[in-house]
Design an enzyme around this catalytic site. Structure first.
Site, PDB file in Angstrom:
ATOM      1  N   GLU A   1       0.810  -1.214   0.000  1.00 42.55           N
ATOM      2  CA  GLU A   1       0.000   0.000   0.000  1.00 42.55           C
ATOM      3  C   GLU A   1       0.845   1.267   0.000  1.00 42.55           C
ATOM      4  O   GLU A   1       0.663   2.153  -0.828  1.00 42.55           O
ATOM      5  CB  GLU A   1      -0.928   0.006   1.220  1.00 42.55           C
ATOM      6  CG  GLU A   1      -1.907   1.150   1.207  1.00 42.55           C
ATOM      7  CD  GLU A   1      -2.871   1.064   0.034  1.00 42.55           C
ATOM      8  OE1 GLU A   1      -3.558   0.042  -0.077  1.00 42.55           O
ATOM      9  OE2 GLU A   1      -2.920   1.993  -0.780  1.00 42.55           O
TER      10      GLU A   1
ATOM     11  N   ASP B   1       1.100   4.229  -2.924  1.00 38.71           N
ATOM     12  CA  ASP B   1       0.560   5.570  -2.655  1.00 38.71           C
ATOM     13  C   ASP B   1       1.656   6.631  -2.700  1.00 38.71           C
ATOM     14  O   ASP B   1       1.487   7.694  -3.296  1.00 38.71           O
ATOM     15  CB  ASP B   1      -0.096   5.602  -1.268  1.00 38.71           C
ATOM     16  CG  ASP B   1      -1.196   4.572  -1.119  1.00 38.71           C
ATOM     17  OD1 ASP B   1      -1.551   3.929  -2.122  1.00 38.71           O
ATOM     18  OD2 ASP B   1      -1.707   4.394   0.003  1.00 38.71           O
TER      19      ASP B   1
ATOM     20  N   SER C   1      -7.082   1.839  -4.267  1.00 42.10           N
ATOM     21  CA  SER C   1      -5.915   2.264  -3.510  1.00 42.10           C
ATOM     22  C   SER C   1      -5.047   3.248  -4.256  1.00 42.10           C
ATOM     23  O   SER C   1      -4.429   4.110  -3.663  1.00 42.10           O
ATOM     24  CB  SER C   1      -5.030   1.049  -3.271  1.00 42.10           C
ATOM     25  OG  SER C   1      -5.079   0.657  -1.976  1.00 42.10           O
TER      26      SER C   1
ATOM     27  N   ASP D   1     -16.462  12.160 -18.422  1.00 40.52           N
ATOM     28  CA  ASP D   1     -17.570  11.290 -18.021  1.00 40.52           C
ATOM     29  C   ASP D   1     -17.305   9.844 -18.452  1.00 40.52           C
ATOM     30  O   ASP D   1     -17.214   9.550 -19.640  1.00 40.52           O
ATOM     31  CB  ASP D   1     -18.868  11.822 -18.654  1.00 40.52           C
ATOM     32  CG  ASP D   1     -20.103  11.141 -18.092  1.00 40.52           C
ATOM     33  OD1 ASP D   1     -19.957  10.260 -17.207  1.00 40.52           O
ATOM     34  OD2 ASP D   1     -21.209  11.491 -18.529  1.00 40.52           O
TER      35      ASP D   1
ATOM     36  N   GLY E   1     -23.311  11.094 -17.044  1.00 39.93           N
ATOM     37  CA  GLY E   1     -23.495  11.800 -15.777  1.00 39.93           C
ATOM     38  C   GLY E   1     -22.944  10.977 -14.632  1.00 39.93           C
ATOM     39  O   GLY E   1     -22.205   9.999 -14.828  1.00 39.93           O
TER      40      GLY E   1
ATOM     41  N   ASP F   1     -22.548   8.248 -11.834  1.00 40.83           N
ATOM     42  CA  ASP F   1     -23.015   6.869 -11.635  1.00 40.83           C
ATOM     43  C   ASP F   1     -22.256   6.244 -10.470  1.00 40.83           C
ATOM     44  O   ASP F   1     -21.163   6.698 -10.120  1.00 40.83           O
ATOM     45  CB  ASP F   1     -22.844   6.046 -12.918  1.00 40.83           C
ATOM     46  CG  ASP F   1     -21.403   6.016 -13.397  1.00 40.83           C
ATOM     47  OD1 ASP F   1     -20.563   5.411 -12.699  1.00 40.83           O
ATOM     48  OD2 ASP F   1     -21.098   6.621 -14.446  1.00 40.83           O
TER      49      ASP F   1
END
Ligand SMILES: *[C@@H]1O[C@H](CO)[C@@H](O)[C@H](O)[C@H]1NC(C)=O
Ligand SMILES: *[C@@H]1O[C@H](CO)[C@@H](O)[C@H](O)[C@H]1NC(C)=O
Ligand SMILES: *[C@@H]1O[C@H](CO)[C@@H](O)[C@H](O)[C@H]1NC(C)=O
Ligand SMILES: *[C@@H]1O[C@H](CO)[C@@H](O)[C@H](O)[C@H]1NC(C)=O
Ligand SMILES: *[C@@H]1O[C@H](CO)[C@@H](O)[C@H](O)[C@H]1NC(C)=O
Length: 610
Positions: A286, A290, A525, A568, A587, A589
């Site tokens: 992780e 990151d 992540s 989008d 749009g 969702d």
């Protein structure tokens, strides 16, 4: 002596989900009845004032149409506004004093005046709460907790002043971070969003020929999100990553050597929380992902801080330790070492914090709901001071977590994607957090084309049971429900709940250095730190223009002025619980949110605000 029985947490549960509640949280086993003579620090999290107005206070500073946009509150103003009333403090205090016949000074009010702690014997606790205390052992050897899984009761006149008592029915995450097995009870599990399994990269040179559909590099991300960034605010802007796992500087260097040589030998600035130390041994997945993404995208002109937590040291989840370190919430007056929280409002706040972990399923449950509602309010209070929280939406689609848990009619969560109701994920579904779903470049597509929702794992999304739909997303979400939502059986998902994610960013297959070599990595992540980097870059531009950092961004993101700031995403879905989940659509969702960011447009839209 009291009193009519008030909120009976046990029956509360029965009424709502009709389950047999005496079940011990799985992953935990009763070792023995707790010794009645032993002492426990019992903590009462008091009901705060004005929490019903938190959302409107936030809108006042975060709605782009508000005249007070960007005028964040001071920490002192937040503390003063939400602190429990004198009546609340007095009621709980007097009740404890009367019941325990304790000297006044043994019943301690926390510095934030939002928690009362009293050191009682187990026998006293059992009498006080009409509960039975046990010692539970977790799956990790030596992980012992005291609690009362069968429920507890407060007298009516007290219960209305108390959010929850701990330790009681909530079992926080295990004390080691390496456990993400499907057998864990979701109410105690916590995990990172690791995405699909990692794939080693044999030959980095061959990547040159790959497209961004098969290997996502920093250049791919810059191209996809129009993210050309050189900091201009001169070092006052702050951004951070929250981690419960660790990284190796040698991995960062391996990554920087190939992709960002001006970051060579740089590491994030450590902000240790509860003794957290990135040098200890632990999982690398992780934090490597990151930190490499954020430092890679932001460059050396923008410092990255790292809130590194240690193993959870109390019956709370690690994000509560972060919250405590930032503003003193969850802190008792005189913490005893080795037990309880000791970093209390003493750590610097940053403008943006990225969180790629999940800690709780968003279900209505007496052991979870009061705890997660309180936690979400604490996020909201910090947002009011100008802090942006960004979190990954989860890698389980409409099921909860990578264990794919779905809610059964009897109120239990069962892993392995069984039929059942969808389960949202916290903290992402807290409305005061910006939740980020995952996308991928379509096979054979270029970075000029809009991505799709990732197919390598189902990107988390859906509807909360604990938090109602906020006004700022009302129109966008209603549009989806009216025009695109599949017709699932009633009860499958909560149409009136806070809907998430809010936005999306690439989640697979990123090229990351980890454990001495390169791997394909990702998950939501990755999406969260990518989006958090973009928010940090927006802050840099605003600060340079003499404006405040953006703080709580959700109302702005959904507003008309930001309509052009997203690409989008209309292809893909997030299957789970033996359904196709939700399909992406024009749009907003519940798989890709409003879409992926266009940094330049997002920055300009935020720069146009006061
Ligand atoms: C609680 O009280 C007992 C008895 O007075 C004492 O032995 C113990 O150290 C106290 N524990 C804490 C955490 O204050
Ligand atoms: C980054 O942080 C270090 C250590 O706190 C500090 O010396 C340096 O000036 C910072 N640089 C910028 C650009 O903020
Ligand atoms: C981690 O290791 C580095 C390199 O040895 C050292 O400089 C740093 O102080 C260590 N950090 C902590 C928190 O121990
Ligand atoms: C709840 O239902 C599930 C699925 O039908 C079953 O596996 C589980 O044993 C049940 N649990 C309880 C406590 O009734
Ligand atoms: C749906 O969400 C609302 C608002 O948070 C909540 O009051 C309600 O209990 C939820 N419904 C279910 C079935 O969880």
């Amino acid at each position: 002596m009291p009193l009519s029985l008030g909120r009976v947490f046990l029956f509360h549960f029965l009424a709502l989900v009709g389950a047999a509640v005496s079940a011990i949280p799985s992953g935990w086993a009763i070792q023995r009845r707790a010794d009645p003579e032993s002492f426990i620090p019992l903590r009462f999290s008091l009901v705060q004032s004005n929490l019903d107005k938190l959302e409107s206070y936030l809108l006042d500073v975060a709605d782009p149409l508000s005249p007070n946009y960007g005028r964040h509150w001071s920490p002192a103003q937040v503390k003063e506004t939400f602190r429990p009333s004198d009546e609340t403090i007095d009621t709980v205090h007097s009740w404890l004093k009367e019941e325990l016949e304790y000297a006044e000074e043994k019943i301690k009010l926390s510095p934030n005046r939002d928690l009362i702690q009293v050191n009682v014997s187990v026998a006293e606790a059992e009498r006080l709460l009409k509960a039975e205390y046990y010692v539970y052992s977790g799956e990790v050897e030596g992980d012992l907790r005291v609690g009362c899984h069968g429920g507890y009761t407060l007298p009516e006149h007290v219960s209305q002043h108390v959010d929850f008592v701990w330790p009681t029915v909530y079992f926080a995450g295990p004390q080691k971070h390496s456990r993400r097995s499907a057998t864990l009870n979701p109410s105690v599990a916590f995990g990172r969003e690791g995405g699909a399994s990692k794939i080693p990269i044999e030959n980095l040179a061959s990547l040159a020929e790959s497209g961004c559909d098969t290997a996502v590099t920093l250049d791919c991300l810059r191209a996809l999100y129009n993210f050309d960034f050189t900091p201009v605010s001169g070092g006052v802007n702050t951004v951070a990553e929250f981690d419960a796992e660790v990284y190796r500087p040698s991995d960062l260097n391996l990554f920087f050597q190939s992709f960002r040589t001006d970051q060579l030998n740089n590491t994030p600035t450590l902000i240790s929380v509860e003794g957290g130390n990135p040098n200890v041994s632990g999982d690398l997945g992780e934090a490597s992902l990151d930190i490499e993404l954020m430092m890679g995208l932001l460059g050396p002109g923008q410092n990255l801080s790292l809130y590194q937590v240690a193993q959870p040291s109390s019956s709370l989840d690690p994000t509560d330790e972060l919250l405590a370190a930032l503003d003193g919430s969850y802190c008792a007056v005189s913490p005893v070492s080795g037990e309880g929280i000791t970093d209390c409002g003493n750590k610097p706040r940053t403008n943006v914090i990225s969180i790629s972990y999940h800690f709780n399923p968003d279900i209505i449950d007496p052991s979870i709901s009061p705890v997660v509602q309180r936690q979400c309010a604490e996020f909201g209070k910090l947002a009011l001071t100008g802090l942006t929280f960004v979190a990954s939406s989860g890698d389980g689609g409409v099921a909860y977590s990578q264990s794919h848990l779905c809610l059964q009619g009897n109120g239990t969560l069962v892993s392995g994607n069984p039929k059942g109701a969808f389960v949202a994920q916290l903290p992402a579904s807290c409305p005061f957090i910006t939740a980020v779903g995952a996308t991928s470049v379509e096979t054979g597509a270029t970075t000029d084309q809009v991505e799709r929702s990732t197919t390598d794992f189902p990107s988390g999304g859906g509807f909360s049971n604990n938090f109602p739909r906020p006004t700022w997303q009302d129109a966008a979400v209603q549009n989806y429900i009216d025009n695109f939502a599949p017709q699932y059986a009633p009860g499958t998902f909560n149409k009136s709940g806070r809907a998430y994610p809010d936005v999306a960013a690439n989640g697979w297959p990123l090229v990351i250095a980890e454990g001495g070599g390169f791997v394909h990595s990702g998950g939501t992540s990755a999406s969260a730190p990518i989006f958090a980097s973009i928010v940090a870059a927006v802050n840099d531009a605003r600060i340079a223009a003499g404006k405040s950092p953006v703080g709580f961004i959700n109302p702005a993101l959904y507003s008309d002025a930001f309509a052009g700031a997203f690409n989008d995403v209309v292809v893909g879905s997030n299957p789970g619980c033996q359904t196709n989940g939700f399909p992406a659509a024009p749009g907003w969702d519940p798989v890709s949110g409003l879409g992926t960011p266009n940094f330049a447009k997002l920055r300009d839209a935020f720069l146009a605000l006061p």
